[in-house]
Design a protein around this motif. Structure first.
Motif, PDB file in Angstrom:
ATOM      1  N   PHE A  86       0.833  -1.208   0.000  1.00  0.00           N
ATOM      2  CA  PHE A  86       0.000   0.000   0.000  1.00  0.00           C
ATOM      3  C   PHE A  86       0.871   1.263   0.000  1.00  0.00           C
ATOM      4  N   HIS A  87       1.967   1.201   0.744  1.00  0.00           N
ATOM      5  CA  HIS A  87       2.828   2.372   0.885  1.00  0.00           C
ATOM      6  C   HIS A  87       3.598   2.683  -0.398  1.00  0.00           C
ATOM      7  N   LYS A  88       3.667   1.716  -1.306  1.00  0.00           N
ATOM      8  CA  LYS A  88       4.350   1.944  -2.584  1.00  0.00           C
ATOM      9  C   LYS A  88       3.730   3.102  -3.355  1.00  0.00           C
ATOM     10  N   VAL A  89       2.436   3.330  -3.167  1.00  0.00           N
ATOM     11  CA  VAL A  89       1.786   4.450  -3.855  1.00  0.00           C
ATOM     12  C   VAL A  89       2.517   5.751  -3.528  1.00  0.00           C
ATOM     13  N   HIS A  90       2.802   5.972  -2.257  1.00  0.00           N
ATOM     14  CA  HIS A  90       3.502   7.195  -1.855  1.00  0.00           C
ATOM     15  C   HIS A  90       4.917   7.228  -2.424  1.00  0.00           C
ATOM     16  N   HIS A  91       5.579   6.083  -2.449  1.00  0.00           N
ATOM     17  CA  HIS A  91       6.963   6.034  -2.914  1.00  0.00           C
ATOM     18  C   HIS A  91       7.077   5.930  -4.432  1.00  0.00           C
ATOM     19  N   SER A  92       5.960   5.980  -5.129  1.00  0.00           N
ATOM     20  CA  SER A  92       6.013   5.988  -6.595  1.00  0.00           C
ATOM     21  C   SER A  92       6.321   7.381  -7.135  1.00  0.00           C
ATOM     22  N   VAL A  93       6.408   8.371  -6.262  1.00  0.00           N
ATOM     23  CA  VAL A  93       6.761   9.737  -6.665  1.00  0.00           C
ATOM     24  C   VAL A  93       8.161   9.741  -7.276  1.00  0.00           C
ATOM     25  N   LYS A  94       8.309  10.314  -8.455  1.00  0.00           N
ATOM     26  CA  LYS A  94       9.609  10.354  -9.129  1.00  0.00           C
ATOM     27  C   LYS A  94      10.236  11.742  -9.107  1.00  0.00           C
ATOM     28  N   GLN A  95       9.444  12.771  -8.885  1.00  0.00           N
ATOM     29  CA  GLN A  95       9.948  14.126  -8.701  1.00  0.00           C
ATOM     30  C   GLN A  95       9.243  14.721  -7.484  1.00  0.00           C
ATOM     31  N   MET A  96      10.043  15.214  -6.552  1.00  0.00           N
ATOM     32  CA  MET A  96       9.465  15.697  -5.298  1.00  0.00           C
ATOM     33  C   MET A  96       8.877  17.095  -5.458  1.00  0.00           C
ATOM     34  N   GLY A  97       7.721  17.274  -4.856  1.00  0.00           N
ATOM     35  CA  GLY A  97       7.054  18.564  -4.797  1.00  0.00           C
ATOM     36  C   GLY A  97       6.057  18.523  -3.657  1.00  0.00           C
ATOM     37  N   PHE A  98       5.577  19.678  -3.218  1.00  0.00           N
ATOM     38  CA  PHE A  98       4.759  19.759  -2.008  1.00  0.00           C
ATOM     39  C   PHE A  98       3.564  18.808  -2.017  1.00  0.00           C
ATOM     40  N   ALA A  99       2.889  18.671  -3.176  1.00  0.00           N
ATOM     41  CA  ALA A  99       1.662  17.864  -3.224  1.00  0.00           C
ATOM     42  C   ALA A  99       1.934  16.378  -3.098  1.00  0.00           C
ATOM     43  N   ALA A 100       3.190  15.958  -3.282  1.00  0.00           N
ATOM     44  CA  ALA A 100       3.540  14.543  -3.100  1.00  0.00           C
ATOM     45  C   ALA A 100       3.310  14.106  -1.655  1.00  0.00           C
ATOM     46  N   HIS A 101       3.257  15.071  -0.750  1.00  0.00           N
ATOM     47  CA  HIS A 101       3.008  14.790   0.663  1.00  0.00           C
ATOM     48  C   HIS A 101       1.749  13.954   0.863  1.00  0.00           C
ATOM     49  N   LEU A 102       0.703  14.263   0.114  1.00  0.00           N
ATOM     50  CA  LEU A 102      -0.584  13.605   0.333  1.00  0.00           C
ATOM     51  C   LEU A 102      -0.942  12.620  -0.777  1.00  0.00           C
ATOM     52  N   ARG A 103       0.081  12.161  -1.525  1.00  0.00           N
ATOM     53  CA  ARG A 103      -0.149  11.025  -2.429  1.00  0.00           C
ATOM     54  C   ARG A 103       0.057   9.748  -1.600  1.00  0.00           C
ATOM     55  N   TYR A 104      -1.027   9.112  -1.242  1.00  0.00           N
ATOM     56  CA  TYR A 104      -0.939   7.843  -0.517  1.00  0.00           C
ATOM     57  C   TYR A 104      -2.209   7.032  -0.746  1.00  0.00           C
ATOM     58  N   HIS A 105      -2.089   5.731  -0.533  1.00  0.00           N
ATOM     59  CA  HIS A 105      -3.217   4.824  -0.711  1.00  0.00           C
ATOM     60  C   HIS A 105      -4.222   5.024   0.424  1.00  0.00           C
ATOM     61  N   TRP A 106      -5.503   4.800   0.139  1.00  0.00           N
ATOM     62  CA  TRP A 106      -6.547   5.030   1.146  1.00  0.00           C
ATOM     63  C   TRP A 106      -6.396   4.123   2.367  1.00  0.00           C
ATOM     64  N   MET A 107      -5.670   3.011   2.228  1.00  0.00           N
ATOM     65  CA  MET A 107      -5.494   2.122   3.372  1.00  0.00           C
ATOM     66  C   MET A 107      -4.561   2.718   4.432  1.00  0.00           C
ATOM     67  N   GLU A 108      -3.666   3.606   4.022  1.00  0.00           N
ATOM     68  CA  GLU A 108      -2.703   4.170   4.970  1.00  0.00           C
ATOM     69  C   GLU A 108      -3.363   4.906   6.136  1.00  0.00           C
ATOM     70  N   PRO A 109      -4.277   5.849   5.887  1.00  0.00           N
ATOM     71  CA  PRO A 109      -4.903   6.512   7.037  1.00  0.00           C
ATOM     72  C   PRO A 109      -5.730   5.564   7.903  1.00  0.00           C
ATOM     73  N   VAL A 110      -6.240   4.478   7.324  1.00  0.00           N
ATOM     74  CA  VAL A 110      -6.933   3.474   8.140  1.00  0.00           C
ATOM     75  C   VAL A 110      -5.958   2.892   9.150  1.00  0.00           C
ATOM     76  N   VAL A 111      -4.742   2.567   8.690  1.00  0.00           N
ATOM     77  CA  VAL A 111      -3.715   2.011   9.572  1.00  0.00           C
ATOM     78  C   VAL A 111      -3.268   3.052  10.587  1.00  0.00           C
ATOM     79  N   TYR A 112      -2.987   4.267  10.112  1.00  0.00           N
ATOM     80  CA  TYR A 112      -2.524   5.325  11.007  1.00  0.00           C
ATOM     81  C   TYR A 112      -3.553   5.642  12.085  1.00  0.00           C
ATOM     82  N   LYS A 113      -4.804   5.827  11.667  1.00  0.00           N
ATOM     83  CA  LYS A 113      -5.839   6.205  12.627  1.00  0.00           C
ATOM     84  C   LYS A 113      -6.138   5.080  13.612  1.00  0.00           C
TER      85      LYS A 113
END
Length: 295
Positions: free
Chosen positions: A148-175
């Motif tokens: 699931f976390h691979k979605v976030h790490h699929s970013v190839k160029q860093m920019g501010f909006a990459a912060h919130l590129r993540y799979h919907w399962m991640e906040p389920v785990v975090y929360k």
């Protein structure tokens, strides 16, 4: 069961009304919708004025995909899944305590309302960030969660909006990981949460921005762009193959637990993960990837 169905339906109705009011009838300073827009525009402006990678386009690779992720994950995901899940989990937790003749007030370690405001906010912030640091560590170490976390790490160029590129399962785990520790403290109001949340969003945006900052001596306390880019490095030595620099807002946990790693300037390192050339490029395909990938 009927009670839980009612809780879920009320959660959807309540959050939909809340979201409409946030967008169309803003009347308070802690407005998450416009707060996210203001923070995003401010950090993007810093990227434009002080770019670390000067050859990187203002509208970098996947800029619009990440912008969509940002609003989807921050608002629509709450409407679709998280609010109903959170409200149901809260009532289930209280019901379980009730079996033993307890309530949430019986198991709270202390109530922050009895503390000075600044101390209560500091405790809330430190507990939240430490739990999230540990959860982030698990996302890298547990193979099932890493998919699931691979979605976030699929970013190839860093920019501010990459912060919130993540799979919907991640906040389920975090929360899920965060709920009980925060419940054991208790006493937080909406404005307390908003202050901490806006601060965390700002630091998170800066961490992913095209900025070459490390905040000087404060780099040992706060996560920063120069540190976080190594978290996204595609190639890492064997002894840190599960990842480095797990901090979300604070870097102090990485320094304390020896997961910090800044061998040299990461300005031009390749980002991603092994095999990312086969990773889906579109939103829906990325969301479905953990469930459809060939084992």
């Amino acid at each position: 069961m009927e009670r839980y169905i009612e809780i879920i339906l009320n959660a959807y109705k309540g959050y939909w009304n809340y979201l409409k009011n946030e967008i169309f009838f803003p009347n308070h300073w802690d407005n998450y919708f416009y707060g996210l827009i203001i923070i995003s525009l401010a950090v993007w402006l810093l990227e434009i004025i002080f770019p670390w990678r000067k050859s990187q386009a203002i509208f970098r690779k996947d800029f619009w995909l990440d912008t969509f992720y940002m609003f989807f994950n921050f608002f629509l995901l709450n409407l679709i899944v998280l609010i109903a899940l959170s409200n149901t989990a809260e009532h289930m937790f209280n019901d379980i305590l009730g079996v033993f003749g307890l309530s949430i007030s019986n198991v709270q370690l202390f109530d922050v309302d009895t503390l000075p405001k600044w101390l209560g906010l500091l405790i809330f912030f430190l507990v939240s960030d430490f739990v999230q640091w540990n959860t982030h560590h698990l996302l890298h170490r547990v193979p099932f969660l890493w998919e699931f976390h691979k979605v976030h790490h699929s970013v190839k160029q860093m920019g501010f909006a990459a912060h919130l590129r993540y799979h919907w399962m991640e906040p389920v785990v975090y929360k899920s990981a965060l709920y009980i520790p925060i419940a054991l403290i208790g006493g937080f109001d909406a404005q307390d949460v908003a202050i901490v949340h806006f601060f965390a969003i700002t630091i998170g945006h800066l961490n992913h921005a095209n900025l070459g900052w490390d905040y000087g001596i404060f780099k040992y306390i706060f996560n920063n762009p120069k540190m976080h880019i190594w978290h996204h490095a595609k190639a890492l030595p064997e002894h840190v193959r599960y990842g480095v620099n797990y901090g979300l807002t604070l870097s102090i946990w990485d320094y304390l637990f020896k997961t910090d790693y800044l061998p040299y300037s990461g300005k031009d390192i390749e980002l991603g993960f092994e095999g990312d050339h086969n990773f889906p490029k579109k939103f829906m395909e990325q969301e479905l990837f953990p469930f459809t990938k060939k084992q």
